[in-house]
Design an enzyme around this catalytic site. Sequence first.
Site, PDB file in Angstrom:
ATOM      1  N   LEU A 166      10.750 -21.012  -4.092  1.00 14.30           N
ATOM      2  CA  LEU A 166       9.845 -20.032  -3.478  1.00 14.30           C
ATOM      3  C   LEU A 166       8.546 -20.037  -4.265  1.00 14.30           C
ATOM      4  CD1 LEU A 166       9.347 -17.424  -1.637  1.00 14.30           C
ATOM      5  CD2 LEU A 166      10.179 -16.113  -3.591  1.00 14.30           C
TER       6      LEU A 166
ATOM      7  N   ASP B  16       0.843  -1.203   0.000  1.00 14.83           N
ATOM      8  CA  ASP B  16       0.000   0.000   0.000  1.00 14.83           C
ATOM      9  C   ASP B  16       0.880   1.256   0.000  1.00 14.83           C
ATOM     10  OD1 ASP B  16      -2.293   1.492   0.051  1.00 14.83           O
ATOM     11  OD2 ASP B  16      -2.737   1.150   2.174  1.00 14.83           O
TER      12      ASP B  16
ATOM     13  N   HIS C 183       2.973   3.193  -9.041  1.00  9.66           N
ATOM     14  CA  HIS C 183       2.791   1.753  -9.245  1.00  9.66           C
ATOM     15  C   HIS C 183       4.025   1.147  -9.931  1.00  9.66           C
ATOM     16  CE1 HIS C 183      -1.201   2.070  -7.767  1.00  9.66           C
ATOM     17  NE2 HIS C 183      -1.699   2.706  -8.807  1.00  9.66           N
TER      18      HIS C 183
HETATM   19  C1  FPP Z   1      -1.779   0.160  -3.394  1.00  8.29           C
HETATM   20  O1  FPP Z   1      -1.340   1.488  -3.468  1.00  8.29           O
HETATM   21  C2  FPP Z   1      -1.232  -0.604  -4.498  1.00  8.29           C
HETATM   22  C3  FPP Z   1      -1.960  -1.131  -5.524  1.00  8.29           C
HETATM   23  C4  FPP Z   1      -3.424  -0.996  -5.624  1.00  8.29           C
HETATM   24  C5  FPP Z   1      -1.336  -1.859  -6.636  1.00  8.29           C
HETATM   25  C6  FPP Z   1      -0.157  -2.695  -6.300  1.00  8.29           C
HETATM   26  C7  FPP Z   1       0.677  -2.821  -7.507  1.00  8.29           C
HETATM   27  C8  FPP Z   1       2.015  -2.866  -7.539  1.00  8.29           C
HETATM   28  C9  FPP Z   1       2.843  -2.909  -6.343  1.00  8.29           C
HETATM   29  C10 FPP Z   1       2.773  -2.839  -8.829  1.00  8.29           C
HETATM   30  C11 FPP Z   1       2.507  -3.966  -9.725  1.00  8.29           C
HETATM   31  C12 FPP Z   1       2.807  -5.269  -9.133  1.00  8.29           C
HETATM   32  C13 FPP Z   1       2.924  -6.370  -9.845  1.00  8.29           C
HETATM   33  C14 FPP Z   1       3.150  -7.668  -9.191  1.00  8.29           C
HETATM   34  C15 FPP Z   1       2.823  -6.338 -11.306  1.00  8.29           C
HETATM   35  P1  FPP Z   1      -2.434   2.624  -3.599  1.00  8.29           P
HETATM   36  O2  FPP Z   1      -2.572   2.952  -5.042  1.00  8.29           O
HETATM   37  O3  FPP Z   1      -3.698   2.210  -2.931  1.00  8.29           O
HETATM   38  O4  FPP Z   1      -1.720   3.794  -2.826  1.00  8.29           O
HETATM   39  P2  FPP Z   1      -2.417   4.961  -1.979  1.00  8.29           P
HETATM   40  O5  FPP Z   1      -3.184   4.303  -0.876  1.00  8.29           O
HETATM   41  O6  FPP Z   1      -1.256   5.732  -1.486  1.00  8.29           O
HETATM   42  O7  FPP Z   1      -3.292   5.721  -2.937  1.00  8.29           O
END
Ligand code: FPP
Length: 249
Positions: free
Chosen positions: A138, A27, A44
């Site tokens: 893993l 997050d 991201h």
């Molecule tokens: C949460 O941050 C993260 C996500 C919804 C997406 C997670 C994706 C990745 C880590 C990159 C891609 C991963 C792979 C495996 C391809 P948020 O957008 O909710 O952040 P915020 O709460 O600060 O808005």
Amino acid sequence: MSAASDDLLAKVRVQGAVPRHVAIIMDGNGRWARERLLPRPIGHRQGMKAVREVVEASLEVGVEVLSLFAFSQENWQRPAGEVSALMSLLEEYIQKEADELDAQGVRVVFLGDLDRLGTPQRAAVDRVMAQTAANSKLVLNLFISYGSRAEITRAARLLAEEVAAGRMTPAQVDEAALAGKLFTADCPDPDLLIRTSGEMRISNFLLWQLAYTELHISPVFWPDFGRCELYGAILDFLNRDRRFGRVSA
Ligand code: FPP
């Protein structure tokens, strides 16, 4: 690797038993980007780099299963541009990393409602799962289009179908039977759940499987989470007294 992460890794090794299964709610990508006045998809993208480092660190320390919450069912409701950026990133991740993950002995498994993925993403997901299916160093569980309540509901429906077809009796519907119908049927429950960005919520992730999991909330935004943070979380875990509802020895 840095001197600081080497030092933490040595400390983990001295303590011995590492958690077999580490789950992470990644997050804070959006806030990481906002702090830098950058568009959210850049956060991201940086988050994808953190995934690489945490996979490497898990291999180094000897974690057996790493579960990452990459995209929730609720995330489909984000603006179309962000959903499409995340889906492109997923494809790019598989394209870039599949061969190296395979060479490192990582078995990649995608869990969730994969039928909602677009055709190219679904093809990429199926390809990397098939390519790495025989690996065992893993297990990398990537939860995509996933919601835990939906997973439990699906498991209950599958059991109901077994009973309706006469293959099971209602008395045989026990905890093991339900766990056996979850996406995670082949995995031990997580020992450690990490959530980044300081939020103290489970957010519909692995509600059944987290019953006795130790929680570690890190203040760090996901794109800044790396080796030091993972080893630090494992050291925190190693100092916990896990009682599973019983009293200490
Ligand atoms: C949460 O941050 C993260 C996500 C919804 C997406 C997670 C994706 C990745 C880590 C990159 C891609 C991963 C792979 C495996 C391809 P948020 O957008 O909710 O952040 P915020 O709460 O600060 O808005």
